[in-house]
Design an enzyme around this catalytic site. Sequence first.
Site, mmCIF file in Angstrom:
data_model
loop_
_atom_site.group_PDB
_atom_site.id
_atom_site.type_symbol
_atom_site.label_atom_id
_atom_site.label_comp_id
_atom_site.label_asym_id
_atom_site.label_seq_id
_atom_site.Cartn_x
_atom_site.Cartn_y
_atom_site.Cartn_z
ATOM 1 N N SER A 35 0.748 -1.247 -0.094
ATOM 2 C CA SER A 35 0.139 -0.019 -0.129
ATOM 3 C C SER A 35 0.782 1.369 0.112
ATOM 4 O O SER A 35 1.755 1.357 0.801
ATOM 5 C CB SER A 35 -0.882 0.181 1.353
ATOM 6 O OG SER A 35 -1.596 -1.137 1.514
ATOM 7 N N HIS A 67 -4.991 -2.850 -4.576
ATOM 8 C CA HIS A 67 -3.740 -3.761 -4.476
ATOM 9 C C HIS A 67 -3.131 -4.348 -5.571
ATOM 10 O O HIS A 67 -2.314 -5.195 -5.433
ATOM 11 C CB HIS A 67 -4.039 -4.822 -3.170
ATOM 12 C CG HIS A 67 -4.035 -4.290 -1.784
ATOM 13 N ND1 HIS A 67 -4.241 -5.157 -0.748
ATOM 14 C CD2 HIS A 67 -3.882 -2.992 -1.077
ATOM 15 C CE1 HIS A 67 -4.083 -4.544 0.219
ATOM 16 N NE2 HIS A 67 -4.002 -3.394 0.033
ATOM 17 N N ARG A 88 -0.251 -7.882 -3.310
ATOM 18 C CA ARG A 88 0.237 -9.165 -3.075
ATOM 19 C C ARG A 88 -0.983 -9.807 -2.381
ATOM 20 O O ARG A 88 -2.290 -9.172 -2.212
ATOM 21 C CB ARG A 88 1.311 -9.044 -1.651
ATOM 22 C CG ARG A 88 0.800 -7.935 -0.872
ATOM 23 C CD ARG A 88 1.387 -8.137 0.508
ATOM 24 N NE ARG A 88 3.061 -8.096 0.738
ATOM 25 C CZ ARG A 88 3.399 -7.027 0.791
ATOM 26 N NH1 ARG A 88 2.883 -5.924 1.062
ATOM 27 N NH2 ARG A 88 4.877 -7.157 1.074
ATOM 28 N N THR A 89 -0.932 -10.962 -2.134
ATOM 29 C CA THR A 89 -2.177 -11.928 -1.587
ATOM 30 C C THR A 89 -1.660 -11.728 -0.154
ATOM 31 O O THR A 89 -0.735 -11.825 0.473
ATOM 32 C CB THR A 89 -2.126 -13.308 -2.134
ATOM 33 O OG1 THR A 89 -2.375 -13.543 -3.428
ATOM 34 C CG2 THR A 89 -2.932 -14.076 -1.085
ATOM 35 N N HIS A 90 -2.719 -11.639 0.564
ATOM 36 C CA HIS A 90 -2.669 -11.312 2.049
ATOM 37 C C HIS A 90 -3.115 -12.472 2.985
ATOM 38 O O HIS A 90 -3.990 -13.334 2.458
ATOM 39 C CB HIS A 90 -3.444 -9.984 2.598
ATOM 40 C CG HIS A 90 -2.811 -8.712 2.237
ATOM 41 N ND1 HIS A 90 -3.100 -8.078 1.142
ATOM 42 C CD2 HIS A 90 -1.945 -8.052 3.031
ATOM 43 C CE1 HIS A 90 -2.353 -7.210 1.030
ATOM 44 N NE2 HIS A 90 -1.669 -6.649 2.154
ATOM 45 N N GLU A 189 -6.050 -3.072 14.771
ATOM 46 C CA GLU A 189 -6.002 -3.449 16.173
ATOM 47 C C GLU A 189 -6.971 -2.561 17.071
ATOM 48 O O GLU A 189 -7.157 -1.519 16.634
ATOM 49 C CB GLU A 189 -4.362 -3.032 16.411
ATOM 50 C CG GLU A 189 -3.506 -4.212 15.876
ATOM 51 C CD GLU A 189 -3.198 -3.644 14.519
ATOM 52 O OE1 GLU A 189 -3.087 -2.537 14.037
ATOM 53 O OE2 GLU A 189 -3.017 -4.653 13.677
ATOM 54 N N SER A 208 1.200 -7.801 6.800
ATOM 55 C CA SER A 208 1.734 -8.656 5.584
ATOM 56 C C SER A 208 3.477 -8.930 6.233
ATOM 57 O O SER A 208 3.680 -8.456 7.169
ATOM 58 C CB SER A 208 1.792 -7.843 4.261
ATOM 59 O OG SER A 208 2.754 -6.563 4.489
HETATM 60 I I1 8IG Z 1 -2.234 1.043 5.706
HETATM 61 O O1 8IG Z 1 -2.898 0.423 11.584
HETATM 62 C C1 8IG Z 1 -2.135 0.354 7.530
HETATM 63 N N1 8IG Z 1 -2.010 -1.276 7.690
HETATM 64 N N2 8IG Z 1 -2.391 -4.053 11.325
HETATM 65 N N3 8IG Z 1 -2.629 -1.699 11.532
HETATM 66 C C2 8IG Z 1 -2.525 -2.814 10.599
HETATM 67 N N4 8IG Z 1 -2.162 -2.959 9.200
HETATM 68 C C3 8IG Z 1 -2.419 -1.690 8.895
HETATM 69 C C4 8IG Z 1 -2.561 -0.471 9.554
HETATM 70 C C5 8IG Z 1 -2.610 -0.564 10.911
HETATM 71 N N5 8IG Z 1 -2.358 0.532 8.721
#
Ligand code: 8IG
Length: 268
Positions: A35, A67, A88-90, A189, A208
């Site tokens: 990203s 993505h 990418r694949t997450h 989170e 990732s």
């Molecule tokens: I852009 O605050 C991005 N990706 N886990 N936490 C998590 N992944 C993310 C965050 C984030 N921001």
Amino acid sequence: MSDQTPPQTLAGEAAAALLQRFGLPSIDLALVLGSGWSGASEGLGEPIGECPLDELPGFAKPVVAGHGGALKLIRTPNGRAAALFTGRTHFYEGRGVAAVVHGVRTAAAAGAKAVVLTNGCGGLHAEWAPGTPVLIRDHINLTGATPLEGATFIDLTEAYSPRLRALAHDVDPTLAEGVYVQFRGPQYETPAEVRMAQVLGGDLVGMSTTLETIAAREAGLEVLGISLVTNPGAGISPTPLEHAEVIAAGAAAEPRLRGLLAGLLERL
Ligand code: 8IG
């Protein structure tokens, strides 16, 4: 991912298809663009060719809009063949770990010696404003998953190559370093989970990279990890950031990220 073919075999097939398609004997390195990184990767070299990722064995279209899902081959200014994975694949997509690391294994099977793994993530230090790139020094894998099978005891002491981090510091001496904590996602989170990540020694939170790093080390690749802090982790900032601010910060960071990637490609 097909159920029967071993992942390394499928990666070998994808590598053969890639090399044949672009008329290359091998590639030298790979970049996975997370990203906020795709724009920064434009114009890094002479285009060799590109194709949708799902035209190669074992790849599927990423489900997250924006993505990407393309493979671009470029010739870098110093003559290296580099594979750029935009998107990418997450792990949270639920296709399994082998699908997550298929790009890294394909790059290794095609001859790559190094991989640059980039991502967008949350920052755990208030002074890391959105748009700040941070080198990954080490990671904490909280997914409970691994791409390794059986008794595959891979050493991760220097998973994020000190040599490559030194090269990145040559390009940009002001780069901070941090420990990346991978959560499974897809939810962000809670503030309590962000505090937990801090207590554990984390500096960045994301979804990732750690699984790909493990697979890359298994395959013998040198790994450079670079995170773009796009937002403070939940609860870090007293005022939740507006999405528009986050997007703007990412766009503003583009020249710096491009300079960083270009400088790296001169040295890798
Ligand atoms: I852009 O605050 C991005 N990706 N886990 N936490 C998590 N992944 C993310 C965050 C984030 N921001």
